[in-house]
Design a protein around this motif. Structure first.
Motif, PDB file in Angstrom:
ATOM      1  N   ASN A 192      50.087  45.344  40.877  1.00  0.00           N
ATOM      2  CA  ASN A 192      50.727  46.320  39.995  1.00  0.00           C
ATOM      3  C   ASN A 192      51.564  45.661  38.905  1.00  0.00           C
ATOM      4  OD1 ASN A 192      50.022  49.005  40.730  1.00  0.00           O
ATOM      5  ND2 ASN A 192      51.178  48.767  42.640  1.00  0.00           N
ATOM      6  N   GLU A 193      51.915  44.382  39.104  1.00  0.00           N
ATOM      7  CA  GLU A 193      52.890  43.764  38.217  1.00  0.00           C
ATOM      8  C   GLU A 193      52.347  43.487  36.813  1.00  0.00           C
ATOM      9  OE1 GLU A 193      51.337  40.186  40.736  1.00  0.00           O
ATOM     10  OE2 GLU A 193      51.624  42.342  40.960  1.00  0.00           O
ATOM     11  N   GLN A 194      53.271  43.452  35.872  1.00  0.00           N
ATOM     12  CA  GLN A 194      52.944  43.036  34.514  1.00  0.00           C
ATOM     13  C   GLN A 194      52.987  41.515  34.438  1.00  0.00           C
ATOM     14  OE1 GLN A 194      52.213  45.181  31.845  1.00  0.00           O
ATOM     15  NE2 GLN A 194      52.136  46.746  33.427  1.00  0.00           N
ATOM     16  N   TRP A 195      52.346  40.987  33.447  1.00  0.00           N
ATOM     17  CA  TRP A 195      52.327  39.544  33.214  1.00  0.00           C
ATOM     18  C   TRP A 195      53.717  39.083  32.768  1.00  0.00           C
ATOM     19  CZ3 TRP A 195      47.813  37.143  29.912  1.00  0.00           C
ATOM     20  CH2 TRP A 195      47.904  35.746  29.935  1.00  0.00           C
ATOM     21  N   ASP A 196      54.297  38.135  33.461  1.00  0.00           N
ATOM     22  CA  ASP A 196      55.582  37.553  33.076  1.00  0.00           C
ATOM     23  C   ASP A 196      55.305  36.452  32.051  1.00  0.00           C
ATOM     24  OD1 ASP A 196      58.041  36.394  32.789  1.00  0.00           O
ATOM     25  OD2 ASP A 196      58.439  36.161  34.930  1.00  0.00           O
ATOM     26  N   THR A 197      55.217  36.858  30.792  1.00  0.00           N
ATOM     27  CA  THR A 197      54.824  35.918  29.739  1.00  0.00           C
ATOM     28  C   THR A 197      55.943  34.944  29.359  1.00  0.00           C
ATOM     29  OG1 THR A 197      55.401  37.581  28.076  1.00  0.00           O
ATOM     30  CG2 THR A 197      53.088  37.445  28.760  1.00  0.00           C
ATOM     31  N   LEU A 198      57.186  35.230  29.779  1.00  0.00           N
ATOM     32  CA  LEU A 198      58.268  34.280  29.525  1.00  0.00           C
ATOM     33  C   LEU A 198      58.139  33.075  30.451  1.00  0.00           C
ATOM     34  CD1 LEU A 198      61.356  36.639  29.042  1.00  0.00           C
ATOM     35  CD2 LEU A 198      60.086  35.375  27.301  1.00  0.00           C
ATOM     36  N   TYR A 199      57.808  33.359  31.702  1.00  0.00           N
ATOM     37  CA  TYR A 199      57.660  32.285  32.673  1.00  0.00           C
ATOM     38  C   TYR A 199      56.276  31.647  32.600  1.00  0.00           C
ATOM     39  CZ  TYR A 199      58.662  29.768  37.014  1.00  0.00           C
ATOM     40  OH  TYR A 199      58.891  28.784  37.932  1.00  0.00           O
ATOM     41  N   ASN A 287      43.284  35.618  33.672  1.00  0.00           N
ATOM     42  CA  ASN A 287      41.952  35.948  34.182  1.00  0.00           C
ATOM     43  C   ASN A 287      41.946  36.975  35.307  1.00  0.00           C
ATOM     44  OD1 ASN A 287      43.158  33.916  35.773  1.00  0.00           O
ATOM     45  ND2 ASN A 287      41.197  33.294  36.626  1.00  0.00           N
ATOM     46  N   HIS A 288      43.061  37.724  35.443  1.00  0.00           N
ATOM     47  CA  HIS A 288      43.112  38.782  36.446  1.00  0.00           C
ATOM     48  C   HIS A 288      43.761  40.045  35.869  1.00  0.00           C
ATOM     49  CE1 HIS A 288      42.663  35.269  39.144  1.00  0.00           C
ATOM     50  NE2 HIS A 288      41.973  36.124  39.880  1.00  0.00           N
ATOM     51  N   LEU A 289      43.074  41.153  36.057  1.00  0.00           N
ATOM     52  CA  LEU A 289      43.608  42.447  35.654  1.00  0.00           C
ATOM     53  C   LEU A 289      44.673  42.917  36.635  1.00  0.00           C
ATOM     54  CD1 LEU A 289      40.155  44.195  35.067  1.00  0.00           C
ATOM     55  CD2 LEU A 289      41.733  43.508  33.248  1.00  0.00           C
ATOM     56  N   ASN A 290      45.619  43.688  36.142  1.00  0.00           N
ATOM     57  CA  ASN A 290      46.504  44.418  37.046  1.00  0.00           C
ATOM     58  C   ASN A 290      45.922  45.820  37.267  1.00  0.00           C
ATOM     59  OD1 ASN A 290      47.176  45.907  34.730  1.00  0.00           O
ATOM     60  ND2 ASN A 290      49.064  44.759  34.368  1.00  0.00           N
ATOM     61  N   LYS A 291      46.654  46.669  37.965  1.00  0.00           N
ATOM     62  CA  LYS A 291      46.110  47.983  38.321  1.00  0.00           C
ATOM     63  C   LYS A 291      45.779  48.805  37.073  1.00  0.00           C
ATOM     64  CE  LYS A 291      44.950  51.100  41.420  1.00  0.00           C
ATOM     65  NZ  LYS A 291      44.505  52.188  40.578  1.00  0.00           N
ATOM     66  N   ARG A 292      46.589  48.711  36.045  1.00  0.00           N
ATOM     67  CA  ARG A 292      46.287  49.434  34.801  1.00  0.00           C
ATOM     68  C   ARG A 292      44.984  48.953  34.189  1.00  0.00           C
ATOM     69  NH1 ARG A 292      50.919  49.434  30.457  1.00  0.00           N
ATOM     70  NH2 ARG A 292      49.269  50.575  29.379  1.00  0.00           N
ATOM     71  N   GLY A 293      44.794  47.637  34.200  1.00  0.00           N
ATOM     72  CA  GLY A 293      43.565  47.079  33.656  1.00  0.00           C
ATOM     73  C   GLY A 293      42.345  47.470  34.467  1.00  0.00           C
ATOM     74  N   ILE A 294      42.499  47.506  35.786  1.00  0.00           N
ATOM     75  CA  ILE A 294      41.386  47.916  36.649  1.00  0.00           C
ATOM     76  C   ILE A 294      40.989  49.357  36.352  1.00  0.00           C
ATOM     77  CG2 ILE A 294      40.731  48.388  39.047  1.00  0.00           C
ATOM     78  CD1 ILE A 294      42.637  46.015  39.774  1.00  0.00           C
ATOM     79  N   ASP A 295      41.981  50.207  36.164  1.00  0.00           N
ATOM     80  CA  ASP A 295      41.687  51.611  35.837  1.00  0.00           C
ATOM     81  C   ASP A 295      40.912  51.715  34.526  1.00  0.00           C
ATOM     82  OD1 ASP A 295      42.956  52.429  38.133  1.00  0.00           O
ATOM     83  OD2 ASP A 295      44.860  52.909  37.140  1.00  0.00           O
ATOM     84  N   GLU A 296      41.283  50.876  33.550  1.00  0.00           N
ATOM     85  CA  GLU A 296      40.561  50.883  32.278  1.00  0.00           C
ATOM     86  C   GLU A 296      39.131  50.367  32.449  1.00  0.00           C
ATOM     87  OE1 GLU A 296      41.543  52.096  29.222  1.00  0.00           O
ATOM     88  OE2 GLU A 296      43.157  52.905  30.494  1.00  0.00           O
ATOM     89  N   MET A 297      38.975  49.305  33.231  1.00  0.00           N
ATOM     90  CA  MET A 297      37.642  48.789  33.494  1.00  0.00           C
ATOM     91  C   MET A 297      36.788  49.836  34.206  1.00  0.00           C
ATOM     92  SD  MET A 297      36.412  45.479  35.780  1.00  0.00           S
ATOM     93  CE  MET A 297      36.734  46.339  37.338  1.00  0.00           C
ATOM     94  N   ASN A 298      37.392  50.558  35.150  1.00  0.00           N
ATOM     95  CA  ASN A 298      36.642  51.566  35.890  1.00  0.00           C
ATOM     96  C   ASN A 298      36.184  52.723  34.998  1.00  0.00           C
ATOM     97  OD1 ASN A 298      36.806  50.142  38.250  1.00  0.00           O
ATOM     98  ND2 ASN A 298      38.556  51.275  39.065  1.00  0.00           N
ATOM     99  N   LYS A 299      36.939  53.014  33.958  1.00  0.00           N
ATOM    100  CA  LYS A 299      36.498  54.037  32.995  1.00  0.00           C
ATOM    101  C   LYS A 299      35.204  53.596  32.313  1.00  0.00           C
ATOM    102  CE  LYS A 299      41.175  55.701  31.927  1.00  0.00           C
ATOM    103  NZ  LYS A 299      42.243  55.765  30.879  1.00  0.00           N
ATOM    104  N   ILE A 300      35.146  52.311  31.990  1.00  0.00           N
ATOM    105  CA  ILE A 300      33.930  51.768  31.377  1.00  0.00           C
ATOM    106  C   ILE A 300      32.766  51.847  32.358  1.00  0.00           C
ATOM    107  CG2 ILE A 300      32.849  49.656  30.496  1.00  0.00           C
ATOM    108  CD1 ILE A 300      35.641  48.842  29.456  1.00  0.00           C
TER     109      ILE A 300
END
Length: 313
Positions: A192-199, A287-300
């Motif tokens: 579920n987490e967002q990418w921690d782009t600072l770290y 190279n890994h989707l989070n849950k939001r990304g998976i939902d978008e992929m599943n729409k496709i």
């Protein structure tokens, strides 16, 4: 002196007996359960799914059985193995599954530039070996291919508690929950987490793990072999390439996977659409989707006529 030797013998025998009893208790405690979610060999018996997902962490983290079950009226199971992009691990895991289940009607194999041919008998990737060490001691016949894949030695196979302590499993065993969640049982492990782009700033670092042009002939041979094996079991095989973030998306390399599938006679779907790969909110790393990304992929996927045709009896 004789009395001393006798006492020492009784002491040694007592220690050995205690160790054996403890190993038996531990084996009983973990039987049919998962310590981490990855070690789900016992939990994927007698499922007899219609659809099986094979591959690496990009399978385990991206393919949601609940989505496919509800969208295509199927029973599916995800047996992706985290950290292992080798096709040899996919086939090893598939063979274990088929030992305990009827062949599925369909298999979806994750394919992307991270895949390798690998080797069943000379594996060199021991990531998460500690997790699979629970199967090392007196391995059941059905688990020997996995145990051999990770090259556990004879001592680890036959000395009680050795693998438990060598791979630091005791704490996981002691804190083991009474049951397991559906996600642990069926392999899907979304984030579920967002990418921690600072770290972890976006970088091209993961591109170093892409296959090389010299690897392609062996990969095609292996893919063809997997396809032939599936056909011999009456299984239809489809490859799906799931999205990566744009920083590591090289279109020419990602097109090669589709070409390999075509030349191996395997239908192929690529979900690397700009609406996903350009949106960092859909990823928890490059190279890994989070849950939001998976939902978008599943729409496709829900609108892919090829997928609907493939999953039609």
């Amino acid at each position: 002196m004789r009395l001393f030797l006798k006492n020492v013998s009784f002491f040694v025998f007592g220690i050995i007996l205690i160790v054996i009893i403890l190993q038996c208790l531990i084996s009983y405690r973990i039987e049919g359960k998962t310590l981490t979610g990855h070690d789900n060999l016992d939990l994927t018996k007698n499922i007899n799914a219609d659809l099986l997902f094979l591959g690496s962490s990009r399978t385990r983290a991206h393919f949601d059985p609940l989505f496919f079950d509800s969208t295509f009226n199927l029973k599916s199971v995800n047996i992706g193995v985290d950290g292992h992009s080798e096709l040899s691990m996919a086939t090893t895991r598939l063979n274990h599954y088929l030992e305990h289940n009827q062949p599925p009607r369909y298999i979806i194999l994750n394919i992307d530039p991270f895949i390798y041919k690998g080797s069943v008998h000379n594996n060199t990737n021991f990531l998460y070996k500690d997790i699979f060490a629970r199967y090392a001691f007196l391995p059941k016949e059905e688990n020997k291919p996995i145990v051999d894949y990770f090259q556990f030695n004879q001592a680890e196979k036959y000395i009680p508690l050795l693998s438990v302590f060598r791979y630091n499993l005791l704490w996981d065993i002691l804190k083991l929950k009474p049951g397991s969640t559906p996600y642990e049982k069926f392999g899907f492990a979304f984030h579920n987490e967002q990418w921690d782009t600072l770290y972890y700033p976006p970088s091209k670092e993961n591109m170093k793990f892409f296959f090389k042009p010299a690897d392609i002939p062996a990969l095609k041979t292996e893919l063809s072999g997997i396809n032939q094996y599936c056909m011999s079991k009456g299984i239809k095989l489809l490859c799906i390439q799931t999205p990566v973030y744009r920083v590591i998306y090289d279109s020419s390399t990602f097109k090669l996977t589709g070409q390999m599938c075509k030349e191996s006679g395997i239908p192929f779907i690529d979900t690397n659409q700009e609406s996903i790969i350009n949106n960092i909110q859909f990823f928890y790393n490059s190279n890994h989707l989070n849950k939001r990304g998976i939902d978008e992929m599943n729409k496709i996927l829900a609108n892919k006529q090829m997928l609907h045709n493939f999953l039609t009896p």
